[in-house]
Enzyme design. Structure first.
Site, PDB file in Angstrom:
ATOM      1  CG  HIS A  37      -1.841  -1.094   1.395  1.00  0.00           C
ATOM      2  ND1 HIS A  37      -1.748  -2.031   2.389  1.00  0.00           N
ATOM      3  CD2 HIS A  37      -2.933  -1.430   0.681  1.00  0.00           C
ATOM      4  CE1 HIS A  37      -2.746  -2.901   2.282  1.00  0.00           C
ATOM      5  NE2 HIS A  37      -3.479  -2.563   1.239  1.00  0.00           N
ATOM      6  N   GLY A 147      -2.513  -1.688  -7.324  1.00  0.00           N
ATOM      7  CA  GLY A 147      -1.406  -2.632  -7.397  1.00  0.00           C
ATOM      8  C   GLY A 147      -1.628  -3.716  -8.451  1.00  0.00           C
TER       9      GLY A 147
HETATM   10  P1  AMP Z   1      -6.422  -3.737  -0.481  1.00  0.00           P
HETATM   11  O1  AMP Z   1      -6.296  -2.942   0.769  1.00  0.00           O
HETATM   12  O2  AMP Z   1      -5.937  -5.140  -0.345  1.00  0.00           O
HETATM   13  O3  AMP Z   1      -7.786  -3.614  -1.109  1.00  0.00           O
HETATM   14  O4  AMP Z   1      -5.417  -3.085  -1.513  1.00  0.00           O
HETATM   15  C1  AMP Z   1      -5.451  -1.708  -1.807  1.00  0.00           C
HETATM   16  C2  AMP Z   1      -4.551  -1.451  -2.994  1.00  0.00           C
HETATM   17  O5  AMP Z   1      -3.219  -1.860  -2.678  1.00  0.00           O
HETATM   18  C3  AMP Z   1      -4.969  -2.248  -4.243  1.00  0.00           C
HETATM   19  O6  AMP Z   1      -4.789  -1.433  -5.388  1.00  0.00           O
HETATM   20  C4  AMP Z   1      -4.016  -3.396  -4.227  1.00  0.00           C
HETATM   21  O7  AMP Z   1      -3.772  -3.944  -5.515  1.00  0.00           O
HETATM   22  C5  AMP Z   1      -2.752  -2.732  -3.687  1.00  0.00           C
HETATM   23  N1  AMP Z   1      -1.856  -3.740  -3.150  1.00  0.00           N
HETATM   24  C6  AMP Z   1      -2.147  -4.745  -2.280  1.00  0.00           C
HETATM   25  N2  AMP Z   1      -1.074  -5.516  -2.059  1.00  0.00           N
HETATM   26  C7  AMP Z   1      -0.074  -5.012  -2.816  1.00  0.00           C
HETATM   27  C8  AMP Z   1       1.297  -5.377  -3.040  1.00  0.00           C
HETATM   28  N3  AMP Z   1       1.847  -6.436  -2.443  1.00  0.00           N
HETATM   29  N4  AMP Z   1       2.034  -4.626  -3.889  1.00  0.00           N
HETATM   30  C9  AMP Z   1       1.483  -3.553  -4.508  1.00  0.00           C
HETATM   31  N5  AMP Z   1       0.206  -3.160  -4.352  1.00  0.00           N
HETATM   32  C10 AMP Z   1      -0.567  -3.874  -3.518  1.00  0.00           C
END
Ligand code: AMP
Length: 286
Positions: A37, A147
């Protein structure tokens, strides 16, 4: 860091920045923040005058048997991390303000949503598309950051942004990984120690398949079977929703790998479902 809980106030705050000629960058999240994030936050800080991060665990993207209640929440930790990154605004709406009585609209993206995770998580992508469309309309960013880890999600978002004439850039950032290659995810905390060690099989397997493609193997079925066999051989892997080689634009399975390809998997380790992917180009060898 300003903390805003009311959509209308967020809208007015963003509107004020835009009126003063400042660009707004936006990072939507569900919290329990990790370096993945924060990499999006840093990119937004580099490219925009103002960075807004949202934390909202979106009930409508979880199925009835999924982990909405257990989903990790760490508001104090998250606030500290975002403060350290000098984020300008943290938007944390309460669910009743996002979905008031009478709410009755859904954003449904055909085709792309039906592939990969689609059949295993009915309604998930329309839940994501609906909340992200709302968040983008509230924050009105010039650029929003997502991501590659959630590759299918980025395609769904790009599609509705284009189809609904939303005037903003969707920026996809690389997957941030742990030292052993496991993609960072808020859900990794569900893994017990031995499961966590075993989970490295996902990145190892994707890397092996990617190297084979770069070395000239173009048989998509062979690669799919290799992915499946390697993953299912790991004793801690309790299920495999899918594993294969896909067209990165349509997510159709590729029987023959001629150019850009997406290696993608969804694996269960115990009760925890993990997804990961890797882009590879058969010709350019990257
Ligand atoms: P989430 O909180 O899991 O819904 O993720 C929020 C954002 O962070 C989304 O755009 C995800 O794709 C991105 N994200 C989650 N994990 C990763 C990671 N390991 N590397 C890069 N971006 C990430």
């Amino acid at each position: 860091m300003e903390i805003i809980r009311i959509p209308r106030i967020m809208q007015d705050t963003s509107g004020g920045h835009i009126l003063h000629g400042r660009t707004v960058g936006f990072v939507p999240t569900m919290g329990a923040l990790h370096e993945g994030h924060l990499s999006l936050v840093r990119r937004s800080k580099q490219e925009n005058d103002i960075t807004v991060v949202s934390i909202f665990v979106n009930p409508i993207q979880f199925g009835p048997t999924e982990d909405f209640r257990e989903y990790p929440r760490d508001i104090d930790g998250d606030t500290g991390k975002l403060g350290n990154e000098e984020v300008d605004v943290l938007f944390m709406p309460d669910a009743p303000l996002m979905y008031p009585e009478g709410f009755s609209t859904r954003v449904v993206v055909d085709r792309i949503s039906e592939r990969l995770c689609g059949p295993f998580r009915p309604g998930h992508f329309s839940g994501v598309a609906t909340v992200v469309a709302k968040l983008l309309n509230i924050v009105k960013p010039a650029r929003a950051y997502f991501g590659q880890k959630d590759f299918q999600q980025t395609l769904v978002i790009k599609q509705f942004v284009k189809d609904l004439d939303m005037d903003m850039d969707i920026v996809v950032c690389p997957t941030i990984r742990e030292r052993d290659g496991l993609a960072m995810s808020s859900r990794n905390v569900y893994l017990e120690k031995s499961q966590r060690v075993a989970a490295a099989v996902i990145y190892r397997t994707l890397t092996e398949a990617s190297e084979l493609i770069k070395s000239g193997i173009i048989d998509g079925v062979y690669i799919r079977e290799l992915l499946r066999n390697r993953l299912l051989k790991e004793p801690f892997v309790s299920g495999l929703d899918y594993a294969g080689v896909y067209d990165p634009l349509t997510l159709d399975e590729l029987p023959e790998i001629k150019g850009d390809a997406l290696l993608a998997v969804a694996v269960k380790i115990g009760d925890t479902r993990l997804i990961d992917n890797m882009l590879v180009n058969a010709v350019k060898g990257r």
